[in-house]
Design an enzyme around this catalytic site. Structure first.
Site, short mmCIF file in Angstrom:
data_model
loop_
_atom_site.label_atom_id
_atom_site.label_comp_id
_atom_site.label_asym_id
_atom_site.label_seq_id
_atom_site.Cartn_x
_atom_site.Cartn_y
_atom_site.Cartn_z
N HIS A 18 0.54 -1.53 -0.18
CA HIS A 18 0.45 -0.44 0.21
C HIS A 18 0.98 1.14 0.58
O HIS A 18 0.88 2.28 -0.72
CB HIS A 18 -0.67 -0.26 1.12
CG HIS A 18 -1.84 -1.08 0.76
ND1 HIS A 18 -3.01 -1.48 1.88
CD2 HIS A 18 -3.17 -1.71 -0.02
CE1 HIS A 18 -3.66 -2.51 1.86
NE2 HIS A 18 -3.17 -2.73 0.14
N HIS A 41 -7.92 -7.82 -7.70
CA HIS A 41 -8.42 -8.70 -7.04
C HIS A 41 -8.53 -7.71 -5.39
O HIS A 41 -7.76 -7.94 -4.41
CB HIS A 41 -7.28 -9.65 -6.75
CG HIS A 41 -6.61 -10.22 -7.58
ND1 HIS A 41 -5.90 -10.22 -8.61
CD2 HIS A 41 -6.91 -12.27 -7.46
CE1 HIS A 41 -5.72 -11.12 -9.25
NE2 HIS A 41 -6.42 -11.86 -9.26
N SER A 105 -7.29 -1.79 -0.12
CA SER A 105 -6.44 -1.16 -0.97
C SER A 105 -7.96 -0.01 -1.77
O SER A 105 -7.62 1.21 -2.15
CB SER A 105 -5.95 -2.14 -2.34
OG SER A 105 -6.50 -2.45 -2.89
N GLU A 123 -13.86 -7.70 -7.79
CA GLU A 123 -13.24 -9.10 -6.04
C GLU A 123 -14.54 -10.28 -6.44
O GLU A 123 -15.71 -10.17 -6.49
CB GLU A 123 -13.76 -8.33 -4.81
CG GLU A 123 -13.86 -9.41 -4.37
CD GLU A 123 -12.51 -10.10 -3.81
OE1 GLU A 123 -12.52 -11.43 -3.35
OE2 GLU A 123 -11.43 -9.78 -3.60
N GLY A 149 -10.21 -11.92 -11.18
CA GLY A 149 -8.85 -11.18 -11.18
C GLY A 149 -7.74 -11.20 -13.00
O GLY A 149 -8.07 -10.69 -13.03
N ASP A 169 -3.00 -8.34 -7.23
CA ASP A 169 -2.67 -8.84 -5.99
C ASP A 169 -3.25 -10.23 -5.37
O ASP A 169 -4.27 -10.74 -5.03
CB ASP A 169 -2.70 -8.10 -4.50
CG ASP A 169 -2.50 -8.23 -3.33
OD1 ASP A 169 -1.52 -8.96 -3.09
OD2 ASP A 169 -3.35 -8.00 -2.29
#
Length: 303
Positions: A18, A41, A105, A123, A149, A169
């Protein structure tokens, strides 16, 4: 689909990911032109640090807990300045009770975006996706999707703005996740050659990491390797460290990380042999010898 980030939110890996994510956003904000953030993701978006999952592992105490809170050591003036947007985004999600929430995020992006910027948060997990939709339901500039993703990397690029960040990610549950990450970066850069791609990976098996880095080097795009080891390798079942590959890294990023990485390494250390690596991605057979300017350093931490 079994991975749940609630057990790991706010740990050292989240902090590294991050911080780099925020620095990339802040760099793009230097120009008025809009940009798009694509989070492939995205997760739940918001994590309670006093939840059953978080309390079970307590990983956040060795991550964000070492930067915010009564026991956190003071940062240098330069590190404080560079980390301010990230720490402010975390603090904005918390109240008088102190550190009780860690933003994922998508929520960090929401805190930093300007009115002209856009966020696509993807997601696939049904429960986490539902939580994310609820979290962003009143944000007109944000859209939540439920794609695989890796499908998102292909189908959402290039963005209309032609400026942006792609954060990748994955959970690394599948055996071929490193190979899929390398392919995803190659495919994404072919579609969005000017985009900033930030890809996270765990450091458990050095051979898989090396294979990923060689594949990234073969793509031909400029890329930066950022790694943080909180302890020496203890086998492939434990997360001893993590890394990021940043393709098309912002101009200021390496210089900022040269200041931050020694401090993050010292604070996140789980043992004396904590270390970090910061260098351009190159194929293993053509890599230059390590010199004082290579940014490979090993920090010995007093315990």
């Amino acid at each position: 689909m079994n991975y749940r980030h609630a057990y790991h939110a706010g740990n050292f890996a989240d902090v590294l990911k991050h911080v780099v994510f925020v620095l990339a956003i802040e760099y793009l904000k230097r120009k008025e032109a809009p940009f798009r953030i694509i989070d492939t993701h995205a997760g739940r978006g918001r994590y309670l640090l006093d939840s059953v999952e978080s309390e079970k592992t307590g990983e956040w105490r060795g991550g964000i807990g070492r930067l915010i809170g009564p026991d956190a050591e003071p940062l240098s003036a330069d590190a404080s300045r560079i980390l301010a947007p990230y720490l402010d985004a975390v603090a904005a999600c918390n109240g008088r009770r102190g550190l009780t929430v860690y933003p994922g995020s998508p929520l960090i992006a929401r805190k930093l975006m300007r009115p002209q910027d856009r966020l696509i948060a993807n997601e696939l997990h049904p429960e986490d996706g539902a939580s994310l939709r609820m979290l962003l339901r009143r944000v007109p500039a944000a859209k939540v999707m439920a794609l695989d993703g890796w499908v998102a990397v292909r189908s959402l690029l290039p963005p209309p703005e032609r400026r942006g960040i792609v954060l990748i990610d994955p959970p690394f549950e599948a055996e071929d996740e490193f190979a899929r990450l390398a392919h995803g970066l190659a495919d994404g850069l072919q579609r969005f050659a000017s985009g900033v791609f930030i890809a996270w990976y765990p450091i458990k098996d050095p051979r898989r990491v090396r294979s990923l880095l060689d594949a990234v080097a073969g793509i031909g795009a400029k890329a930066l390797r950022i790694e943080l080891m909180v302890r020496q390798s203890t086998g492939q079942d434990s997360l001893n460290g993590c890394g990021l590959v940043v393709c098309n890294p912002p101009y200021a990023l390496q210089g900022q990380l040269e200041i931050l990485m020694p401090e993050l390494s010292r604070r996140m250390a789980m043992e004396r042999a904590a270390s970090f690596r910061l260098e351009p991605v190159k194929k293993s057979e053509t890599r230059t010898p390590i010199s004082d300017k290579s940014q490979k350093r090993r920090m010995r931490i007093r315990t």
